[in-house]
Design an enzyme around this catalytic site. Structure first.
Site, PDB file in Angstrom:
ATOM      1  N   ARG B  22      38.919  48.286  46.258  1.00  0.00           N
ATOM      2  CA  ARG B  22      37.566  48.483  46.787  1.00  0.00           C
ATOM      3  C   ARG B  22      37.554  49.511  47.910  1.00  0.00           C
ATOM      4  O   ARG B  22      36.611  50.293  48.040  1.00  0.00           O
ATOM      5  CB  ARG B  22      37.011  47.159  47.316  1.00  0.00           C
ATOM      6  CG  ARG B  22      36.018  46.491  46.381  1.00  0.00           C
ATOM      7  CD  ARG B  22      35.056  45.556  47.087  1.00  0.00           C
ATOM      8  NE  ARG B  22      35.690  44.707  48.076  1.00  0.00           N
ATOM      9  CZ  ARG B  22      36.311  43.563  47.794  1.00  0.00           C
ATOM     10  NH1 ARG B  22      36.380  43.131  46.554  1.00  0.00           N
ATOM     11  NH2 ARG B  22      36.848  42.845  48.751  1.00  0.00           N
ATOM     12  N   SER B  39      45.409  34.553  40.675  1.00  0.00           N
ATOM     13  CA  SER B  39      44.221  34.157  41.426  1.00  0.00           C
ATOM     14  C   SER B  39      43.766  32.738  41.102  1.00  0.00           C
ATOM     15  O   SER B  39      42.608  32.500  40.788  1.00  0.00           O
ATOM     16  CB  SER B  39      43.089  35.151  41.133  1.00  0.00           C
ATOM     17  OG  SER B  39      42.019  34.971  42.029  1.00  0.00           O
ATOM     18  N   CYS B  43      45.368  24.584  45.545  1.00  0.00           N
ATOM     19  CA  CYS B  43      44.873  23.428  46.315  1.00  0.00           C
ATOM     20  C   CYS B  43      43.955  22.554  45.486  1.00  0.00           C
ATOM     21  O   CYS B  43      43.704  21.399  45.823  1.00  0.00           O
ATOM     22  CB  CYS B  43      44.082  23.897  47.533  1.00  0.00           C
ATOM     23  SG  CYS B  43      44.871  25.195  48.447  1.00  0.00           S
ATOM     24  N   ASN B 302      45.009  34.622  52.048  1.00  0.00           N
ATOM     25  CA  ASN B 302      43.826  35.457  51.875  1.00  0.00           C
ATOM     26  C   ASN B 302      43.675  36.479  52.989  1.00  0.00           C
ATOM     27  O   ASN B 302      43.428  37.663  52.747  1.00  0.00           O
ATOM     28  CB  ASN B 302      42.583  34.553  51.913  1.00  0.00           C
ATOM     29  CG  ASN B 302      41.940  34.441  50.558  1.00  0.00           C
ATOM     30  OD1 ASN B 302      41.678  35.451  49.920  1.00  0.00           O
ATOM     31  ND2 ASN B 302      41.702  33.226  50.126  1.00  0.00           N
TER      32      ASN B 302
END
Lengths: 454, 454
Positions: B22, B39, B43, B302
């Site tokens: 991006r 991806s 959890c 992340n």
């Protein structure tokens, strides 16, 4: 040994009395109140009216007897008539009471609007246990109600009435509901109302009430607004906000601030020696804007009562109350609506006075991991200053559960004047039932950072 | 135009790839992973096993096709074999892949304890979609399970198994459950387990597993510990923590830190030029102690992936990751268990190195106004430094609802190094469904202040 006289038995007065006595049990602490109860939770009244709190007595946090057991004489139905600072004395129910230190916790009254026949029967205000009981009684025999004012109490009462089967009409003078939120948030709140209440709750904005029509027994019949509309209902509740109870204080030379409430310094001292003030009667200091503000809330009253008590009792510059963030939260059905600090609108107003470039971003995402079965959308708005990067405020709405935690997180951030960059990587605890792995706060911070870089 | 090669498709790698592309769509970004998916939300696996997430595919946040649509080629089942920094090249599945910038997001593997027959059938680890599916399948045909390890995953899996009717035995080498909480909190967690599970969940501490007994088909039969106990169950899950996947990196000259994970600076750079690392394979920096730490969590991955991508892509010293607070949260039935920053025990350890006098207080009070029908007890522990007043950490346990917000509030406070005095009057939003009018955080701060004054 000192004699400390406290006027008012709400959150501030009750806290001041108990704290003061605990700090020095040798002192003589007396509490006077015009009311029939002390230490009640006004905020709990909508839940009593709704019926989820089954006994109104549960809202009495501590009884007069509890205070007497602490060694604090309590005088109910005692009204302050005068303060005579040069004699260190107050006049209450015709008697002169002398003090070494005086703590005024005079509270606030409902702002009674100028409306013809406003004192008609079945027009209620909600500021005491007794008024809560009366409203619930009336509700149980009624089919419809008009709420004058669409603030927090208005919203909470609307829910209580709807859950009890009433038709509710909200008549609000301002152009929208919850007008201390930004306009986009008022819109979201309005959407929630429609989704939860359908036609059971009608809202009318920009309607100035001017007259109440009564029947031959002076009972409420209808409300007429400036635009000529007439609203009919079985009874009416004024949720028109509160105004500090300062008449006597003002008359006796106690200085009021620009907000009309008693001006106090950060030790809760008034302009007159040995007179402290705390709670809903005092002017606050907004930590974000560094300007005076007024907001009458039990949490603030508690803190101020504590600080006033410490400073009045210990006689040293002992404890400081540094101000408020104008944080609020309310539940409407299963929605949480909350804010802290400045709205964007407020920040824009403020930027006319100081060197500030308000920016804001709105993030709508799931309140927990999107695959969790109870995940639901929440919306968070974050406001910051483009120049310094400082966070200025946040607003949030979404299903009960994980909305409150976002605003609470921002309160610490505001208190510490954290910047967008400092918030960006905040290590919030994560598990799927509590958040998405990138918390909405962080998403909002990322988006604000993009704006700052531009 | 640069070529950016990313190794690893977990939270860090996936984030790094999408962010990098991006930032500069001209760049050539490639993602290689040894796994069959990218991806995914690890959890979320306990909730899939439990059955509340009905389709395991929901845990795939983005598919390889999503990345291909972004212009990012994805190579599944591709294993890193070597890194040759002097040639700006990696060896993957026998092929040399050249890079301008390399981002290592190698993740972590389950810490396989040294136990005889540990690779027996029906001994599972949980680090992938496939392993989650296998465990759920096995659970559905089983009556009992042994969980080796009583950390967060252990607790979450225990709930999943109990809800599916299994008898659960937790065998833990340490002396208590959730041992990164203080001992008094481990006790509270243990009490919750007993109240929720009765005899369905048995916990054994100080038990070092040494051997697995298998049947003639190499299927799990029982687990034997050093003390001579033998535990029988239909299958066994290793929830023995994670260790960073660093073997190849280490072999190729990439420096590891004292925690055994890859050492990175605050821009996620390794010691080798043009090689970044992020996620569960890297060493973290604890904001409170200013010391290295290791904690493999998706939220941190992340953030690090994002920072690595910005710095690798933009080529300037552009973005900084300032560290973690070791915040964690987990749900056990209707209880929330959470912490941030230092436990008291950790603070005491830390005080042996630095000038610190840890103090702590424990507050147990209702999570909302006591008269609200769903009010339930929560316990909050707050840790601070007596000398500076700085808040060092918090732990909290109580019914789901208003527990998480307390720890989240403290994360900002830790980030800003707020003191007890600064926390004392924090203007947290208040309404009866969300808090008592004096929030447990403030009660704890008041109590700490008393200790500081002594």
């Amino acid at each position: 040994m000192k004699k400390i006289v406290i006027i008012g038995g709400g959150a501030a007065g009750a806290k001041a009395a108990s704290k003061s006595k605990r700090l020095n049990p040798q002192n003589h602490v007396e509490l006077y109140t015009r009311d029939e109860n002390i230490s009640i939770s006004l905020c709990g009244l909508p839940y009593y009216i709704e019926g989820s709190v089954d006994d109104v007595k549960k809202l009495i946090i501590r009884t007069p007897q509890d205070f007497i057991n602490m060694g604090i004489p309590v005088f109910l139905n005692h009204t302050l008539e005068n303060i005579i600072p040069e004699q260190n004395c107050v006049l209450i129910n015709g008697n002169h009471i002398f003090y070494d230190e005086l703590i005024l916790a005079l509270g606030a009254d409902v702002n009674i609007p100028k409306i013809e026949n406003i004192f008609a029967n079945n027009v209620f205000t909600l500021r005491s246990i007794e008024s809560g009981v009366k409203i619930r009684e009336k509700m149980l025999s009624s089919k419809s109600v008009i709420l004058l004012g669409a603030g927090y109490i208005g919203i909470e009462l609307a829910e209580a009435f709807i859950k009890n089967g009433l038709e509710v009409i909200i008549v609000e003078a301002r152009e929208r509901i919850a007008s201390d939120f930004d306009e986009d948030f008022s819109k979201l709140i309005q959407d929630v109302i429609i989704s939860k209440c359908n036609s059971k709750l009608q809202t009318y904005y920009n309607e100035n009430a001017v007259k109440i029509i009564v029947d031959e027994n002076n009972n409420f019949k209808s409300l007429i607004t400036e635009s000529g509309k007439e609203f009919f209902a079985d009874f009416c509740v004024l949720s028109t906000g509160a105004k500090p109870n300062v008449e006597i204080a003002k008359k006796c030379g106690i200085k009021l601030g620009v907000t009309g409430a008693i001006e106090v310094d950060n030790r809760m001292r008034t302009n007159i020696k040995n007179i402290f003030a705390c709670g809903d009667c005092t002017q606050k200091y907004d930590i974000v804007t560094r300007e005076p503000a007024y907001l009458g809330l039990g949490t603030i009253a508690n803190k101020e009562g504590r600080v006033a008590a410490i400073n009045a009792t210990c006689g040293k510059d002992f404890e400081i109350f540094d101000g408020i963030l104008t944080s609020v939260i309310t539940r409407f059905f299963d929605y949480t609506i909350s804010k802290t600090g400045l709205t964007f609108q407020k920040a824009v107003e403020y930027s006319k006075k100081v060197n500030l470039e308000p920016i804001s971003t709105v993030v709508t995402k799931k309140d927990k991991a999107s695959y969790m079965p109870t995940a639901s959308e929440m919306t968070l708005k974050l406001v910051a200053d483009k120049r310094s990067g400082e966070i200025l405020g946040a607003q949030s709405i979404g299903c009960v559960g994980n909305v409150a935690q976002r605003i609470n997180t921002i309160t610490s951030a505001l208190r510490a004047r954290l910047t967008v960059d400092e918030l960006l990587h905040l290590d919030l605890p994560y598990a799927p039932p509590y958040s998405s792995s990138i918390d909405p706060i962080l998403t909002a911070a990322y988006k604000l950072k993009e704006q700052i870089k531009k």
